[in-house]
Design a protein around this motif. Structure first.
Motif, PDB file in Angstrom:
ATOM      1  N   ARG A 119       0.912  -1.212  -0.233  1.00 45.00           N
ATOM      2  CA  ARG A 119       0.087  -0.018  -0.009  1.00 45.00           C
ATOM      3  C   ARG A 119       0.713   1.207   0.122  1.00 45.00           C
ATOM      4  N   ARG A 120       1.757   1.150   1.025  1.00 42.53           N
ATOM      5  CA  ARG A 120       2.772   2.380   0.770  1.00 42.53           C
ATOM      6  C   ARG A 120       3.561   2.692  -0.628  1.00 42.53           C
ATOM      7  N   LEU A 121       3.903   1.675  -1.018  1.00 40.07           N
ATOM      8  CA  LEU A 121       4.612   1.704  -2.198  1.00 40.07           C
ATOM      9  C   LEU A 121       3.510   2.338  -3.476  1.00 40.07           C
ATOM     10  N   ARG A 122       2.418   2.073  -3.496  1.00 43.42           N
ATOM     11  CA  ARG A 122       1.281   2.497  -4.413  1.00 43.42           C
ATOM     12  C   ARG A 122       1.336   4.019  -4.013  1.00 43.42           C
ATOM     13  N   ASP A 123       1.377   4.446  -2.715  1.00 46.92           N
ATOM     14  CA  ASP A 123       1.270   5.854  -2.324  1.00 46.92           C
ATOM     15  C   ASP A 123       2.681   6.487  -2.869  1.00 46.92           C
ATOM     16  N   HIS A 124       3.606   6.110  -3.044  1.00 43.44           N
ATOM     17  CA  HIS A 124       4.944   6.386  -3.666  1.00 43.44           C
ATOM     18  C   HIS A 124       4.809   6.394  -5.093  1.00 43.44           C
ATOM     19  N   GLU A 125       3.679   5.907  -5.529  1.00 41.72           N
ATOM     20  CA  GLU A 125       3.680   5.797  -7.056  1.00 41.72           C
ATOM     21  C   GLU A 125       4.514   4.932  -7.805  1.00 41.72           C
TER      22      GLU A 125
ATOM     23  N   SER B 232      10.897   0.365 -13.241  1.00 43.23           N
ATOM     24  CA  SER B 232       9.837   0.686 -12.324  1.00 43.23           C
ATOM     25  C   SER B 232      10.130  -0.376 -11.189  1.00 43.23           C
ATOM     26  N   SER B 233      10.489  -1.434 -11.155  1.00 41.18           N
ATOM     27  CA  SER B 233      10.820  -2.308 -10.176  1.00 41.18           C
ATOM     28  C   SER B 233      12.223  -1.612  -9.153  1.00 41.18           C
ATOM     29  N   LEU B 234      13.009  -1.194 -10.127  1.00 41.04           N
ATOM     30  CA  LEU B 234      14.194  -0.683  -9.310  1.00 41.04           C
ATOM     31  C   LEU B 234      13.950   0.562  -8.822  1.00 41.04           C
TER      32      LEU B 234
ATOM     33  N   ALA C  11      10.855   1.213  -7.189  1.00 42.19           N
ATOM     34  CA  ALA C  11      10.439   0.731  -5.990  1.00 42.19           C
ATOM     35  C   ALA C  11      11.218   0.284  -5.008  1.00 42.19           C
ATOM     36  N   VAL C  12      12.474  -0.220  -5.242  1.00 41.84           N
ATOM     37  CA  VAL C  12      13.486  -0.847  -4.448  1.00 41.84           C
ATOM     38  C   VAL C  12      13.794   0.475  -3.679  1.00 41.84           C
ATOM     39  N   THR C  13      14.008   1.718  -4.369  1.00 46.84           N
ATOM     40  CA  THR C  13      14.565   2.773  -4.029  1.00 46.84           C
ATOM     41  C   THR C  13      13.645   3.363  -2.688  1.00 46.84           C
ATOM     42  N   ALA C  14      12.446   3.232  -3.303  1.00 42.36           N
ATOM     43  CA  ALA C  14      11.164   3.733  -2.169  1.00 42.36           C
ATOM     44  C   ALA C  14      11.127   2.853  -0.981  1.00 42.36           C
ATOM     45  N   LEU C  15      11.420   1.472  -1.108  1.00 41.38           N
ATOM     46  CA  LEU C  15      11.424   0.278  -0.247  1.00 41.38           C
ATOM     47  C   LEU C  15      12.416   0.663   0.901  1.00 41.38           C
ATOM     48  N   GLU C  16      13.535   1.372   0.458  1.00 42.82           N
ATOM     49  CA  GLU C  16      14.727   1.690   1.320  1.00 42.82           C
ATOM     50  C   GLU C  16      13.947   2.845   2.436  1.00 42.82           C
ATOM     51  N   ALA C  17      13.466   3.404   1.746  1.00 41.88           N
ATOM     52  CA  ALA C  17      12.760   4.952   2.708  1.00 41.88           C
ATOM     53  C   ALA C  17      11.609   4.318   3.591  1.00 41.88           C
ATOM     54  N   ILE C  18      10.842   3.518   2.873  1.00 42.46           N
ATOM     55  CA  ILE C  18       9.710   2.697   3.759  1.00 42.46           C
ATOM     56  C   ILE C  18      10.340   2.000   4.979  1.00 42.46           C
TER      57      ILE C  18
END
Length: 302
Positions: free
Chosen positions: A29-35, A57-59, A61-68
């Motif tokens: 859900r949080r990844l969706r919020d990060h688009e 797009s997957s890479l 998402a991994v960058t966003a995962l680090e923040a989440i």
């Protein structure tokens, strides 16, 4: 530079998720919020080391995962190593077709491929110079299995795998790999609503650009595959393609013909009566210097 194994990324991601206390559903859900959307199933595959994020797009998402997950920048992305080369390759002679021109309902193929983070471009590499497919049909008229032999040529250095896509009538149970030669089973995914199956095979040895190899494998289908045709897709010109169908001697079709379909949306063009070998109850359709499209055999019982 040598890239680290995908398993190391998966272990690091799994540990970061456990430390965060977040569920996969909440992370998705949080990844969706990060688009940068990633499904729960894809996150599960990543953390279990079953595949690795590679698309742009997957890479992201991994960058966003680090923040989440509260990780320092590049904690996870640094474990992925260089991205594998992708993209279509120039054909010096003839012409090439994209997957959406070859397949009818290409969106179903894309859904199945996405389950292992594979793009449609990978359907076309390594180049299949020759293909020989033998299907078996049992006494009830159901397709039982297929045996595939390919002569392949690597388009690029570091070629280490290939995918095989097949549509079933239905998936009552997963299909199984019967045997391999020159390769080994790696992963299997399916888009169940469309009964589209994707097999990934790892080559026994990594190929450099231009290197040739022969691979063979067999797949047993789930029960109840009652279709009255078989076919193989070609995306680039090749040297030859051969399609065979071996029937139970106690139930032979009334008529069996080879066909060519230049585009997935077009009706098949019948080419000839399939050649029959009475000793093996096998019909055969061979094409030399085939152009891109679909080649196959169709039959009727009455």
């Amino acid at each position: 530079m040598t890239s680290l194994a995908p398993a190391e990324f998966g272990a690091a991601l799994r540990a970061a998720i456990e430390r965060s206390g977040l569920s996969l559903s909440e992370i998705s859900r949080r990844l969706r919020d990060h688009e940068t959307p990633v499904s729960v199933s894809a996150l599960s595959y990543w953390q279990n080391g079953e595949n690795r994020p590679e698309r742009a797009s997957s890479l992201a998402a991994v960058t966003a995962l680090e923040a989440i997950l509260g990780q320092s920048p590049e904690t996870l992305t640094g474990l992925l190593g260089p991205r594998r080369p992708r993209g279509r390759w120039t054909v010096r002679t003839g012409h090439a077709l994209s997957y959406d021109q070859v397949w009818r309902r290409p969106e179903e193929v894309v859904r199945a491929l996405s389950k292992m983070d594979v793009t449609p471009d990978e359907l076309d590499t390594p180049h299949r110079l020759s293909q020989y497919l033998t299907y078996r049909v049992d006494g009830d008229g159901n397709q039982e299995s297929v045996r595939v032999r390919r002569l392949i040529r690597a388009d690029r250095d570091g070629t280490s795998r290939f995918v095989f896509v097949n549509r079933c009538s239905s998936i009552t149970q997963p299909p199984s790999v019967l045997y391999t030669d020159g390769c080994r089973p790696a992963r299997f995914r399916a888009d169940v609503p469309s009964s589209t199956c994707v097999f990934e095979f790892a080559l026994d040895r990594t190929l450099a650009a231009g290197e040739l190899a022969v691979v063979e494998f067999g797949v047993r289908y789930p029960p109840g595959q009652g279709r009255r045709h078989v076919q193989v897709a070609l995306y680039r010109p090749a040297r030859d393609v051969a399609v065979q169908v071996s029937f139970d001697p106690g139930r032979l079709p009334r008529r069996c013909a080879g066909f060519f379909r230049p585009r997935g949306v077009l009706p098949p063009e019948e080419r000839c009566e399939a050649k029959f070998d009475r000793d093996t109850s096998t019909f055969q359709f061979i094409t030399l210097d085939p152009q891109p499209g679909q080649y196959g055999i169709q039959w009727s019982w009455t």
